[in-house]
Design an enzyme around this catalytic site. Structure first.
Site, mmCIF file in Angstrom:
data_model
loop_
_atom_site.group_PDB
_atom_site.id
_atom_site.type_symbol
_atom_site.label_atom_id
_atom_site.label_comp_id
_atom_site.label_asym_id
_atom_site.label_seq_id
_atom_site.Cartn_x
_atom_site.Cartn_y
_atom_site.Cartn_z
ATOM 1 N N CYS A 16 1.035 -1.318 -0.346
ATOM 2 C CA CYS A 16 -0.143 -0.120 -0.290
ATOM 3 C C CYS A 16 1.234 1.661 0.334
ATOM 4 O O CYS A 16 0.451 2.433 -0.530
ATOM 5 C CB CYS A 16 -0.547 0.254 1.478
ATOM 6 S SG CYS A 16 -2.125 -1.024 1.323
ATOM 7 N N ASP A 418 34.902 17.585 18.626
ATOM 8 C CA ASP A 418 35.549 19.642 18.328
ATOM 9 C C ASP A 418 35.470 19.682 20.045
ATOM 10 O O ASP A 418 35.136 19.144 20.505
ATOM 11 C CB ASP A 418 34.118 20.697 18.180
ATOM 12 C CG ASP A 418 34.182 21.679 17.712
ATOM 13 O OD1 ASP A 418 35.795 21.800 17.216
ATOM 14 O OD2 ASP A 418 33.637 22.469 18.319
ATOM 15 N N ASP A 607 30.128 21.538 16.766
ATOM 16 C CA ASP A 607 28.978 22.867 17.048
ATOM 17 C C ASP A 607 28.472 23.928 16.422
ATOM 18 O O ASP A 607 27.895 25.057 16.317
ATOM 19 C CB ASP A 607 28.518 22.883 18.674
ATOM 20 C CG ASP A 607 29.459 24.369 19.682
ATOM 21 O OD1 ASP A 607 30.927 24.015 18.501
ATOM 22 O OD2 ASP A 607 29.004 25.181 20.169
ATOM 23 N N ASP A 611 32.259 23.317 11.458
ATOM 24 C CA ASP A 611 31.688 21.845 11.514
ATOM 25 C C ASP A 611 31.373 21.361 10.788
ATOM 26 O O ASP A 611 31.166 20.510 10.585
ATOM 27 C CB ASP A 611 31.546 21.564 13.485
ATOM 28 C CG ASP A 611 32.305 21.504 14.167
ATOM 29 O OD1 ASP A 611 34.080 21.302 14.145
ATOM 30 O OD2 ASP A 611 32.001 22.365 15.609
#
Length: 713
Positions: A16, A418, A607, A611
């Site tokens: 479906c 980081d 962040d 990055d």
């Protein structure tokens, strides 16, 4: 490009979803269409200049399904159609049908299987069976006819043909005076499949309860201040710029900026963190979080679908609707599966007839093949696991953006962090105060009194430390800011200087600088009275995060643009052995590539804007939600709180969910591979086949629900 989400009613199996996706993708301007069998939702990406919403809805309707639109047209408003109510109504309705079918089937079974006989008993059995098959089971025949119009077949086709064949053959037998009747076969098959549908709907509701709970978290009313008077208004009436009063213990209604007051706010529903966050003037607060201690006056800056809660709900809903590669494979198989089963059923009936001359056994075994082969479990194997996994993640502050992210999270060998804002807090903090001939508070008070007139980031840390200690700050005169050196001014008849240590020789300064700290000197009339050291300090959770990774056999790597000395000091504190320092923004992506070339499967946690390339390059990109929008957009998984332990939880959750998907797929495929030959060779009674088929879907959902009880770390 626009995104449209809406609900499709009437879907019963993976084929479906494929039909609906193909119908929508055939429209000009539709670039992507994904339909989820477990949530009954469709997510469509399209060019609104080439195709309109109604054309998309019509494409689904033409396939024989019902469309339920969101109140806001389906463009991401969390105040849309009440899917929770729809799920409850569906469960209630399927429960009633199943109960009614079972009650009518009991006397048919008594007549056909236990030899209960009375005048007109065959007619009674026939009438009751007809009511069960064509009344309570009408949905299957309606679905079959809807597919037949397009010369297609789905799960409804299998159930409809199977039950009608059993009923028609029983009618023929009754007319021909045959001693055996098979009315109970059709009735029991219908009743058991309806019972399975009831349990499936109930289980599916449990699987989707996390998203429902998220939607219900928002406040229903807000206390708006107008002309100094409080007015309680529905949340829908709050406008951007409205000033709201939030008393202790109340939910914050919308995203807002604190205008006055200070308090602790419980943000666990957003971040998964149990510790409340301190809030003061100028801080951002979020809708659905709980004000704990003081009264706050806030100004609304985001409402409705723009609030963080609404965005989380939208992100989770999209993740639950987008298909994982494994699910796409299952759907492709399901789309050709039903026609193959229909051929196998015909071959079974003819085979038995030509080999043994027994058409009765051939038809009964063909019915068993039809009924056992319904591919419901196959269609639910992946989406139910994704629903539960993404729901649990959202509750814990981990937003998984797609089913594909779950697959990317399996087998991670290296986690690259980081430094700034990920392993560290991301802003300087006072770490040491060294006083010469007076108290630490005197030194801090003098420094902060001057620094309050400066805008330097290092000054902010000193002022915050003085506020922490509740120190009263002086009012300096003759204030001067000498670029690159520091600030000076007069207080209480004495001249103070706060700044560079370049002209000061001290072993203490050298020791602090070797610890990768920035040292600030404070002098009074030219005499050194103290030193204040600052650093971007390691997050308290970073050490535990690295330790957890070691236990799991995952390598930790740190990348930073900072100097080697600072990088090594932070890495040493965290327990990280491999460090890349002085890395330019583009270099982070190159290092990830280098690690991947060594055969490592890399998760990158970051962040910042710089990055984003590394987040995309990594096998799994984990963006910290406290960072920039571009980094969040690039990540596969978003952490609502800058806690590195959450990154490990995210990988563990992704691995567990993908493992569950594989288990579900194994059982769904294995079930059909084993069951169809058994049915074809007459080793599976059609009623047992119906029972097995009905509960195969429930078992898959049940296995997915086990994710809720699993310990991630």
């Amino acid at each position: 490009m626009q995104k449209l989400t809406f609900t499709i009613k009437g879907m019963h199996c993976a084929s479906c979803t494929v039909r609906n996706e193909d119908a929508m993708k055939a429209l000009p301007g539709v670039t992507q269409a994904s339909v989820n069998l477990a949530t009954h939702k469709a997510l469509v990406e399209y060019d609104e200049s080439k195709v309109k919403d109604e054309q998309i809805f019509d494409a689904v309707r033409k396939e024989g399904y019902e469309v339920i639109k969101n109140d806001a047209g389906g463009h991401g408003d969390m105040n849309g159609h009440d899917h929770s109510k729809m799920d409850k109504d569906e469960t209630k309705e399927s429960g009633k049908k199943a109960l009614f079918a079972i009650l009518l089937t009991i006397p048919v079974v008594a007549i056909g299987m236990f030899g209960v006989s009375f005048t007109y008993s065959p007619i009674v059995a026939a009438v009751l069976t007809a009511i069960v098959i064509f009344g309570t089971g009408f949905q299957f025949h309606k679905g079959m006819l809807g597919q037949l119009k397009h010369l297609r077949a789905n799960m409804d086709t299998l159930v409809s043909i199977g039950t009608i064949a059993a009923f028609a053959f029983s009618l023929y037998g009754m007319q021909a005076g045959m001693t055996e009747s098979y009315f109970e076969t059709g009735a029991v098959i219908t009743a058991l499949i309806l019972l399975g549908k009831y349990f499936e709907a109930k289980s599916r509701g449990q699987a989707s309860e996390a998203i429902m709970k998220l939607m219900q978290l928002g406040a229903k009313e807000a206390r708006v201040m107008r002309n100094g008077v409080e007015h309680m208004v529905p949340i829908e009436e709050v406008q951007i710029g409205d000033v709201l009063l939030i008393k202790p213990g109340e939910k914050i209604p919308v995203d807002a900026i604190v205008e006055s007051g200070s308090s602790s706010v419980d943000e666990a529903m957003l971040t998964g963190e149990s510790m409340p966050e301190g809030k003061k003037v100028g801080d951002q607060v979020f809708g659905a979080t709980i004000n704990i201690s003081g009264a706050l006056t806030v100004k609304a800056n985001k409402i409705g679908k723009d609030t963080v809660l609404a965005q989380i709900v939208r992100l989770v809903e999209e993740a639950q609707t987008k298909k994982a590669p494994t699910q796409k494979l299952a759907d492709q198989i399901s789309s050709v599966f039903v026609p193959i089963v229909l051929v196998l059923a015909v071959v079974t009936a003819l085979g038995w007839y030509f080999v043994s001359g027994d058409i009765t056994t051939g038809i009964i075994n063909a019915v068993a093949v039809l009924v056992i082969a319904c591919p419901c479990a196959l269609g639910l194997a992946t989406p139910t696991a994704i629903m539960v996994g993404t729901g649990i993640g959202a509750k814990g502050g981990i937003l998984i953006k797609s089913g594909e992210a779950l697959e990317k999270g399996k087998g991670i060998t290296t986690m690259v962090f980081d430094k700034t804002g990920t392993l560290t807090i991301g802003k300087p903090q006072v770490t040491d105060i060294i006083a010469f001939g007076r108290s630490e508070d005197d030194v801090l008070q003098s420094a902060a009194s001057l620094e309050k007139l400066s805008e330097h980031p290092l000054a902010t840390a000193i002022i915050n430390k003085a506020k922490e200690r509740n120190l009263a700050l002086g009012a300096p005169s003759d204030f001067a800011n000498t670029s690159g050196k520091g600030v000076s001014g007069n207080m209480n008849g004495k001249k103070y200087f706060v700044g560079s240590t370049a002209e000061i020789n001290s072993d203490k300064i050298e020791k602090l600088e070797n610890e990768a700290k920035t040292v600030i000197a404070i002098t009074e009339d030219g005499v050194l009275i103290g030193l204040i050291a600052e650093a971007d300090t390691l997050r308290p959770e970073s050490i535990e995060a690295v330790s957890l990774l070691k236990k799991k056999g995952i390598e930790s790597v740190m990348i930073t643009g900072d100097n080697q000395k600072t990088a090594e000091a932070i890495a040493r504190l965290a327990g990280i052995e491999k460090v890349y320092a002085k890395v330019l923004p583009g270099g982070k992506q190159d290092i990830v590539k280098e690690l991947q070339a060594q055969g490592k499967k890399v998760a990158f946690v970051g962040d910042g804007i710089n990055d984003a390339p590394a987040l995309v390059q990594a096998n799994l990109g984990i963006a910290v939600g406290t960072g920039t929008d571009i980094a969040i957009e690039a990540g596969d998984i978003v952490l609502m709180k800058g806690n590195p332990i959450k990154a490990i939880e995210a990988v563990a959750l992704a691995s567990l969910t993908f493992k569950t998907i594989k288990q579900n797929m194994f059982w769904a495929f294995g079930y059909n591979v084993v069951a169809i030959p058994l049915a074809a060779f007459g080793l599976l009674n059609p009623m047992i086949a119906a029972l097995a088929m009905a509960f195969s879907s429930v078992s898959v959902i049940g296995n997915s629900l086990r994710i809720k009880r699993a310990k991630l770390l």
